[in-house]
Write a protein that holds these residues in place. Structure first.
Motif, mmCIF file in Angstrom:
data_model
loop_
_atom_site.group_PDB
_atom_site.id
_atom_site.type_symbol
_atom_site.label_atom_id
_atom_site.label_comp_id
_atom_site.label_asym_id
_atom_site.label_seq_id
_atom_site.Cartn_x
_atom_site.Cartn_y
_atom_site.Cartn_z
ATOM 1 N N TYR B 44 -12.948 27.822 -28.396
ATOM 2 C CA TYR B 44 -12.729 26.740 -28.978
ATOM 3 C C TYR B 44 -14.080 25.607 -29.273
ATOM 4 C CZ TYR B 44 -7.891 27.949 -28.600
ATOM 5 O OH TYR B 44 -6.748 28.613 -28.805
ATOM 6 N N GLY B 45 -15.096 26.443 -28.796
ATOM 7 C CA GLY B 45 -16.399 25.404 -28.841
ATOM 8 C C GLY B 45 -16.155 24.089 -28.040
ATOM 9 N N GLU B 46 -16.686 23.141 -28.507
ATOM 10 C CA GLU B 46 -16.508 21.753 -27.976
ATOM 11 C C GLU B 46 -15.135 21.446 -27.621
ATOM 12 O OE1 GLU B 46 -19.456 19.322 -27.715
ATOM 13 O OE2 GLU B 46 -20.229 21.382 -27.463
ATOM 14 N N ARG B 47 -14.359 21.591 -28.084
ATOM 15 C CA ARG B 47 -12.689 21.290 -28.165
ATOM 16 C C ARG B 47 -12.377 21.588 -26.816
ATOM 17 N NH1 ARG B 47 -8.849 23.337 -32.096
ATOM 18 N NH2 ARG B 47 -10.549 24.739 -32.663
ATOM 19 N N ALA B 48 -13.022 22.772 -26.179
ATOM 20 C CA ALA B 48 -12.225 23.343 -24.902
ATOM 21 C C ALA B 48 -12.554 22.422 -23.611
ATOM 22 C CB ALA B 48 -12.903 24.737 -24.790
ATOM 23 N N GLU B 49 -13.517 21.421 -23.971
ATOM 24 C CA GLU B 49 -13.834 20.675 -22.863
ATOM 25 C C GLU B 49 -12.951 19.453 -23.023
ATOM 26 O OE1 GLU B 49 -18.037 20.261 -22.269
ATOM 27 O OE2 GLU B 49 -17.772 22.505 -22.291
ATOM 28 N N LYS B 50 -12.145 19.028 -23.942
ATOM 29 C CA LYS B 50 -11.553 18.021 -23.882
ATOM 30 C C LYS B 50 -9.929 18.394 -23.690
ATOM 31 C CE LYS B 50 -14.189 15.913 -27.550
ATOM 32 N NZ LYS B 50 -14.579 16.501 -28.808
ATOM 33 N N MET B 51 -9.436 19.547 -23.440
ATOM 34 C CA MET B 51 -8.046 20.249 -23.365
ATOM 35 C C MET B 51 -7.615 19.560 -21.931
ATOM 36 S SD MET B 51 -8.082 23.944 -24.460
ATOM 37 C CE MET B 51 -8.643 24.602 -25.840
ATOM 38 N N SER B 52 -6.287 19.167 -22.010
ATOM 39 C CA SER B 52 -5.673 18.825 -20.744
ATOM 40 C C SER B 52 -5.328 20.071 -20.094
ATOM 41 C CB SER B 52 -4.486 18.056 -21.068
ATOM 42 O OG SER B 52 -3.643 18.969 -21.618
ATOM 43 N N PRO B 53 -5.250 19.895 -18.709
ATOM 44 C CA PRO B 53 -5.029 20.948 -17.910
ATOM 45 C C PRO B 53 -3.896 22.011 -18.273
ATOM 46 C CG PRO B 53 -5.308 19.203 -16.579
ATOM 47 C CD PRO B 53 -5.457 18.796 -17.858
ATOM 48 N N GLN B 54 -2.597 21.289 -18.849
ATOM 49 C CA GLN B 54 -1.711 22.198 -19.400
ATOM 50 C C GLN B 54 -1.880 22.772 -20.630
ATOM 51 O OE1 GLN B 54 -1.394 18.692 -18.810
ATOM 52 N NE2 GLN B 54 -0.016 18.603 -17.048
ATOM 53 N N GLU B 55 -2.604 22.230 -21.595
ATOM 54 C CA GLU B 55 -3.195 22.918 -22.584
ATOM 55 C C GLU B 55 -3.890 24.173 -22.421
ATOM 56 O OE1 GLU B 55 -3.677 20.154 -26.721
ATOM 57 O OE2 GLU B 55 -5.013 19.788 -24.728
ATOM 58 N N ARG B 56 -4.817 23.913 -21.460
ATOM 59 C CA ARG B 56 -5.713 24.903 -20.892
ATOM 60 C C ARG B 56 -4.910 26.027 -20.627
ATOM 61 N NH1 ARG B 56 -11.049 24.705 -19.806
ATOM 62 N NH2 ARG B 56 -10.948 26.607 -18.639
ATOM 63 N N GLU B 57 -3.941 25.831 -19.737
ATOM 64 C CA GLU B 57 -3.148 26.796 -19.020
ATOM 65 C C GLU B 57 -2.479 27.570 -20.347
ATOM 66 O OE1 GLU B 57 -1.801 28.526 -15.439
ATOM 67 O OE2 GLU B 57 -3.281 27.013 -15.796
ATOM 68 N N ARG B 58 -1.615 26.992 -21.109
ATOM 69 C CA ARG B 58 -1.196 27.564 -22.165
ATOM 70 C C ARG B 58 -2.008 28.492 -22.962
ATOM 71 N NH1 ARG B 58 0.928 23.628 -25.475
ATOM 72 N NH2 ARG B 58 0.745 21.958 -23.842
ATOM 73 N N THR B 59 -3.155 27.769 -23.419
ATOM 74 C CA THR B 59 -3.892 28.823 -24.157
ATOM 75 C C THR B 59 -4.763 30.035 -23.312
ATOM 76 O OG1 THR B 59 -5.215 26.691 -23.998
ATOM 77 C CG2 THR B 59 -5.754 27.868 -25.889
ATOM 78 N N MET B 60 -4.910 29.733 -22.047
ATOM 79 C CA MET B 60 -5.269 30.983 -20.982
ATOM 80 C C MET B 60 -4.109 31.881 -21.261
ATOM 81 S SD MET B 60 -8.143 30.403 -19.847
ATOM 82 C CE MET B 60 -8.550 30.961 -18.045
ATOM 83 N N GLU B 61 -3.005 31.485 -21.098
ATOM 84 C CA GLU B 61 -1.732 32.502 -21.216
ATOM 85 C C GLU B 61 -1.633 33.048 -22.381
ATOM 86 O OE1 GLU B 61 0.473 32.085 -18.332
ATOM 87 O OE2 GLU B 61 0.883 34.294 -19.195
ATOM 88 N N ARG B 62 -1.783 32.485 -23.448
ATOM 89 C CA ARG B 62 -1.744 33.171 -24.877
ATOM 90 C C ARG B 62 -2.743 34.132 -25.178
ATOM 91 N NH1 ARG B 62 -3.413 31.601 -29.876
ATOM 92 N NH2 ARG B 62 -4.273 29.916 -29.132
ATOM 93 N N LEU B 63 -4.101 33.866 -24.617
ATOM 94 C CA LEU B 63 -5.192 34.951 -24.780
ATOM 95 C C LEU B 63 -5.143 35.813 -23.650
ATOM 96 C CD1 LEU B 63 -8.013 32.342 -25.737
ATOM 97 C CD2 LEU B 63 -6.707 34.016 -27.145
ATOM 98 N N GLY B 64 -4.227 35.743 -22.884
ATOM 99 C CA GLY B 64 -4.056 36.743 -21.682
ATOM 100 C C GLY B 64 -5.095 36.753 -20.761
ATOM 101 N N LEU B 65 -5.877 35.432 -20.505
ATOM 102 C CA LEU B 65 -6.782 35.325 -19.673
ATOM 103 C C LEU B 65 -6.199 35.302 -18.143
ATOM 104 C CD1 LEU B 65 -9.307 33.723 -21.849
ATOM 105 C CD2 LEU B 65 -9.439 36.189 -21.155
ATOM 106 N N ASN B 66 -4.849 34.965 -17.995
ATOM 107 C CA ASN B 66 -4.356 34.269 -16.829
ATOM 108 C C ASN B 66 -3.888 35.639 -15.603
ATOM 109 O OD1 ASN B 66 -4.721 31.778 -16.578
ATOM 110 N ND2 ASN B 66 -2.725 31.127 -17.221
ATOM 111 N N ALA B 67 -3.896 36.828 -16.329
ATOM 112 C CA ALA B 67 -3.099 37.684 -15.570
ATOM 113 C C ALA B 67 -4.121 38.465 -14.637
ATOM 114 C CB ALA B 67 -2.494 38.878 -16.507
ATOM 115 N N PRO B 68 -3.687 39.063 -13.581
ATOM 116 C CA PRO B 68 -4.695 39.637 -12.590
ATOM 117 C C PRO B 68 -5.662 40.598 -13.072
ATOM 118 C CG PRO B 68 -2.428 39.791 -11.829
ATOM 119 C CD PRO B 68 -2.117 39.368 -13.121
#
Lengths: 294, 333
Positions: B44-68
């Motif tokens: 997301y470039g610069e935008r990633a820094e401005k994300m709220s924790p919830q937003e971050r959580e959701r994006t990580m989930e969607r990109l599959g970066l949260n799983a073990p």
């Protein structure tokens, strides 16, 4: 032609067989050793030759060609190249030696372990090195660097050392596999000598001559690696002066046509590498001097 | 009988190859995920820094970066076996497309470089061995040693300084002038300097190896016999000595492929040549995981394959090595 000459050919020639042309004994690389010593000494005591601070950015004197107050000129940030060469060389040489120390230690341990180990373990270890060899170095370097935090000379030395021991380990393994069945090693093992005892007393003295060349080449390789990494911007930062980080300014220097920013650190770098290569080759040649049948 | 042992040999090699690739992929996967750095920034470039924790959580989930880690790996492996390598975080495109765009450039540079290296190193090696210790040999040896001491990136800089900045004869970056992608001549002009560096920085290493191998061969007893029989030097060198070193020459050249590839990667970054090298460098710096994985696998597979090819060549072409490699366990304790 007199008669005597004409008949001299007949019968046994009264002539000594010409001695085989002697190969010139390979000379010790005196010149290289001297030049290298000069560079090393200059780096150690370079601070005494100039009163300038290599890190000081003299904004009034940026991009000056060599001459006058600045014997090697100044770089695009106004730093005095002459004093940078010496203090940067210290960092480059330190990285060369330190990382070679690291890689040699790993190589000796890994190589002799693999050489003394039973077949299956040996195969496993060698397969492992092959896989390690095939992971792109760039990735390992970026990874290790990010673990270590901000890049420092010691950190870079460690990173380069950890990634450059495999070929030496292979050579040591081959040597050890040849040595392990010799009577004195068997005797030492029968008398209960431990791994490190045998390594220190029986194995190391035998393979040390065959890896000397590789050790020297390893120093050279580490210096090249440092400068390449720093040049690409993933090694030392600009404010930690080394020959490599000095060269990372060269893109800017190319635009302003300041050839000295690019040429002078590079020449020192290449001269050092060349001297080391010559020394290494001289070490290697001593082993191998037989006559050609051609 | 012979066929069966041959098949078993190649099957074993194939199994080792597959195993190595598997371990390699797992290692690279773990390495690239464990490295600190925020993959969301590369997406997301610069935008990633401005994300709220919830937003971050959701994006990580969607990109599959949260799983073990192991779950992520299995997921990646399943996709990879189906030919889905994911999308590049940076280019928002299928990774394979991003790579396919650049692969031809690297293949062109590396391929021509390799062929030149293949031919020139043999020629130079034979030339030096022929004139052993003569003035020509000594001059070439000196020059070669100096050349091999020059780091690739500095050689590139030097050439850019001379031919692009001072003389203005050749372009200093890119693979072609913008808008003239199809122009063969223009491409060739862009290739000259990178090629010179790729070949020049490796040439002497291999030529020197070949020279030394040939000289070793010249010290064998059969050469003495051939000379006693009255053969000419040319017949001995080209008919017998070269045949003797052929296995080691071929395996040397197989091993040189990864070296040439590594060389092209550095050269590409200096000349900003749009190839795999610049792509690897970018994706490693910006944590573009999916791209990095495929690039590392590509590089790793090439390296493993070439090393094995080298082994097979020297073992199969040269029966002497096979016999030496047989397990010798004399008086083992």
């Amino acid at each position: 032609m007199t008669d005597q000459d004409r008949f001299a050919v007949v019968g046994i020639l009264n002539e000594e067989p010409a001695p085989p042309p002697r190969r010139r004994p390979s000379r010790a690389p005196v010149l290289s050793a001297l030049l290298l010593a000069l560079i090393v000494l200059g780096c150690c005591f370079g601070g005494l030759m100039t009163a300038k601070d290599p890190a000081y950015m003299d904004l009034a004197n940026t991009n000056l060609p060599p001459g006058g107050e600045f014997p090697f000129g100044t770089d695009t940030m106004g730093r005095d190249i002459f004093s940078m060469i010496w203090s940067g060389g210290r960092v480059s040489l330190f990285i060369g030696f330190a990382s070679t120390l690291v890689s040699t230690l790993i190589a000796v341990a890994f190589g002799s372990l693999s050489g003394m180990a039973p077949g299956w373990l040996d195969a496993l270890l060698m397969r492992l090195t092959e896989i390690l060899l095939s992971v792109p170095n760039l990735l390992i370097v970026v990874f290790l660097q990010s673990l270590l935090g901000t890049p420092s000379p010691a950190g870079i030395a460690l990173v380069i050392g950890v990634t450059s021991w495999t070929s030496m380990a292979k050579v040591i393994r081959t040597e050890v596999r040849q040595l392990r069945n010799s009577d004195y090693v068997v005797a030492a093992r029968c008398m209960g000598g431990g791994f490190f005892h045998i390594l220190r007393l029986h194995l190391a003295p035998n393979f040390v001559s065959s890896i000397m060349f590789m050790v020297v080449m390893n120093i050279r390789g580490a210096i090249v690696a440092e400068s390449t990494l720093s040049f690409m911007g993933i090694g030392l930062p600009l404010d930690t002066i080394s020959w490599g980080s000095m060269l990372s300014l060269s893109e800017k220097a190319l635009m302003t046509q300041s050839w000295w920013v690019l040429l002078i650190p590079g020449l020192f770098l290449v001269a050092t590498l060349l001297c080391m290569t010559n020394l290494g080759n001289a070490l290697r040649k001593r082993v191998n001097q037989r006559h050609s049948n051609l | 009988m012979r066929f069966r042992s041959g098949a078993a040999y190649y099957l074993k090699k194939l199994a080792a190859f597959a195993l190595s690739v598997f371990v390699l992929s797992a290692a690279v996967f773990a390495l690239s995920r464990l490295a600190p750095g925020d993959p969301l920034v590369s997406y997301y470039g610069e935008r990633a820094e401005k994300m709220s924790p919830q937003e971050r959580e959701r994006t990580m989930e969607r990109l599959g970066l949260n799983a073990p880690l192991h779950v992520q790996y299995v997921r990646w492996l399943q996709g990879a076996l189906r030919g889905e390598m994911g999308i590049s975080f940076k280019y928002k495109q299928d990774v394979l497309e991003v790579i396919a765009l650049r692969l031809p450039n690297t293949l062109l540079l590396g391929g021509i470089g390799f062929v030149l290296l293949f031919v020139l190193s043999l020629l130079l090696g034979v030339l030096c061995a022929w004139h052993e210790d003569g003035p020509l040999d000594r001059v070439v040896c000196r020059a070669g040693t100096v050349l091999s001491c020059i780091p690739e990136f500095w050689l590139s800089l030097l050439l850019i300084l001379i031919f692009c900045v001072t003389l203005k004869w050749l372009p200093s970056s890119g693979a072609y002038t913008i808008g003239r992608a199809g122009d063969v001549l223009d491409r060739a002009r862009h290739l000259i300097l990178p090629l010179v560096v790729v070949v020049g920085s490796h040439l002497w290493y291999y030529a020197y190896m070949i020279r030394n191998k040939l000289l070793e061969e010249a010290r064998a007893d059969y050469v003495l016999l051939l000379r006693a029989k009255g053969l000419r030097k040319r017949a001995i060198v080209f008919g017998h000595c070269l045949r003797g070193i052929l296995p080691s020459y071929l395996s040397l050249m197989a091993i040189s492929v990864p070296h040439v590839m590594g060389g092209t990667y550095i050269v590409e970054t200096v000349f900003s040549y749009p190839g795999l090298g610049t792509l690897t460098y970018e994706s490693a710096r910006y944590h573009d995981y999916n791209t990095l994985m495929v690039l590392c696998l590509l590089t790793g597979v090439t390296v493993i394959f070439c090393n094995m090819l080298g082994q097979v060549l020297s073992e199969r072409v040269d029966p002497r090595i096979r016999r030496e490699e047989a397990p010798v366990e004399v008086n083992a304790p």
